[in-house]
Design an enzyme around this catalytic site. Structure first.
Site: not given
Length: 498
Positions: A140, A165, A237, A271
């Site tokens: 998101w 998604p 990832e 991230c």
């Protein structure tokens, strides 16, 4: 979730305002299986489409996205609550990725000649063919960038794509698919399935020929187990607890400005954003004073204005989690230098950019990924200590070093991270699309970007043509004599290749 015309639907709301955005279908495992059947049906024709035509579609996507960026900025902001500048980062990322791989695809996919078993007699080529149907499960926090920027190289590689998604941000992905089809992508070459990760996401993992995931380490482990059981390719990832080091020869004013960007871009929901800072004691006071000033000067709020520096978190639930981590750290002895409070005056999911110090090792925030606008600062006596502290995390995604380039490069080569940025927080390495990007340790497996970012979605096939004589030797030559001849040739070849 609600029922509408027999179909279960998912309600999507704006985290910044709490207002209703719309409803999307909750796709079941059976729906997912049907989508993969359609994807497999059209995949051979898409793989047979000339690379030049695929390239043309992606360059058209590049142009259309830049033309329509305002509508995409709006839907990204509505779904995520992020500020407009952070939403634009997604537009920029997808456009640059489309252009990069559109131009790289022909080079990467052209069969290449390699050295054969025996010079002259053996001619060997390596071919690249698509894996089939790529499943992508996107998060998101960057609903456009982390969906399309993984789909683009997969599609250019001749694969079809089924994208799931996050349930909080489905409309960005649906709008992106419509734009791709407007750019010329044939129907069903890419499909978007909305729904819950526990059902739809797991179904994607069970059906695809290659799985690309961006999200938490915990979920990544479960998906990796599924991929391993099925013996399919997997790239992910995952989480990060990314460090920033300020060396004694750093430009302190520049480092303080850069640290604010590195920590609080996208409300810290990135991230590769910075969550730990280790600053050398020689410059600690100067750095902290400037860093706190930049943080407190940030313009926080909701709306379309480009002047906003930070927006909302993704949900009230996530805001409460961030607040709980800060509260736990403070209760154990951490000090709040600035921030540390919810901003309900701005909306249901706002939290102030926060700088902590003296965070003890038994605090959850010490080692756990916060994924919010919170950073812990620690003063260190020397660079060796800074490197050791930076590396003691179980994560290894991104790192940042501020100092003179010779000093910073020496530090960078000692850090256990997939990317290291010198005098930048994260954008320099992320934006270097010709270089691979990914995590060490618990921060992921595989890589996106670089040549591998496309080649991972292909299988290698070696085709070798043997001419004139077989490798087992002429039928007229005794085997013992053949062994002597080959042994002599190998010894001679070893000398020649010195």
């Amino acid at each position: 979730m609600t029922k509408m015309g027999g179909m279960t639907t998912l309600t999507v709301t704006s985290p910044a305002t709490g207002s209703h955005i719309g409803d999307v279908p909750v796709h079941s495992a059976a729906d997912t299986s049907d989508a993969f059947s359609r994807a497999r049906l059209v995949q051979p024709a898409w793989a047979a489409t000339p690379v030049a035509q695929r390239r043309k579609i992606m360059l058209c996507l590049h142009d259309l996205l830049l033309e329509r960026q305002a509508e995409f900025l709006d839907v990204i902001q509505d779904e995520t609550g992020k500020n407009r500048a952070s939403a634009f980062d997604e537009i920029l990322d997808v456009a640059v990725t489309a252009r990069h791989y559109a131009h790289a695809a022909a080079r990467l996919l052209t069969p290449r000649r390699v050295r054969g078993a025996v010079p002259v007699l053996t001619r060997t080529h390596v071919e690249r063919v698509p894996v089939g149907v790529v499943g992508i499960i996107s998060p998101w926090n960057y609903p456009l960038a982390l969906a399309l920027s993984d789909a683009i190289p997969a599609l250019l590689g001749g694969n079809t794509v089924v994208l799931k998604p996050d349930e909080k941000t489905p409309f960005t992905a649906l709008r992106a698919l419509a734009l791709l089809e407007e750019a010329g992508l044939p129907r069903d070459v890419m499909q978007v399935l909305t729904g819950r990760g526990v059902v739809t996401g797991q179904a994607v993992a069970q059906e695809c020929d290659y799985l690309m995931f961006t999200g938490s380490t915990a979920v990544g482990r479960r998906l990796a187990a599924t991929a391993g059981e099925r013996l399919i390719g997997f790239s992910a990832e995952l989480g990060g607890k990314n460090p920033l080091i300020v060396a004694p020869d750093a430009d302190v004013a520049r480092a303080a400005r850069g640290a604010a960007t590195a920590c609080f871009t996208n409300s810290g929901q990135l991230c590769i954003s910075i969550e730990r800072i280790y600053v050398h004691h020689d410059v600690a006071d100067e750095f902290l004073t400037a860093f706190i000033a930049h943080t407190e000067a940030m313009n926080i709020g909701r709306g379309r204005e480009w002047t906003l520096d930070m927006g909302s978190l993704i949900s009230e639930e996530h805001k409460l989690r961030v607040a709980a981590l800060v509260h736990d750290a403070v209760s154990r002895g951490a000090t709040v230098l600035t921030g540390g409070r919810e901003r309900s005056d701005l909306g249901p999911a706002f939290y102030s950019p926060t700088i902590l110090t003296d965070v003890p090792s038994d605090a959850r925030l010490f080692g756990e990924e916060t994924f919010g606008p919170v950073v812990a600062v620690e003063v260190v006596d020397n660079i060796d200590e800074a490197v050791a502290r930076a590396n003691e995390s179980s994560y290894g995604l991104n790192a940042s070093v501020w100092g003179s380039v010779p000093t910073a490069r020496k530090i960078a080569s000692r850090l256990q991270a997939g990317t290291v940025n010198i005098n930048e927080g994260f954008a320099a390495a992320w934006g270097s699309l010709d270089a691979p990007m990914g995590g060490w340790k618990q921060s992921g497996v595989g890589r996106r970007h670089g040549d591998v970012g496309l080649l991972k979605y292909t299988e290698e096939r070696t085709v070798a043509v043997q001419r004139m004589l077989p490798l087992s030797g002429p039928s007229s030559m005794p085997r013992e004599r053949y062994a002597q001849v080959m042994s002599t040739a190998l010894r001679y070849g070893r000398v020649m290749l010195r």
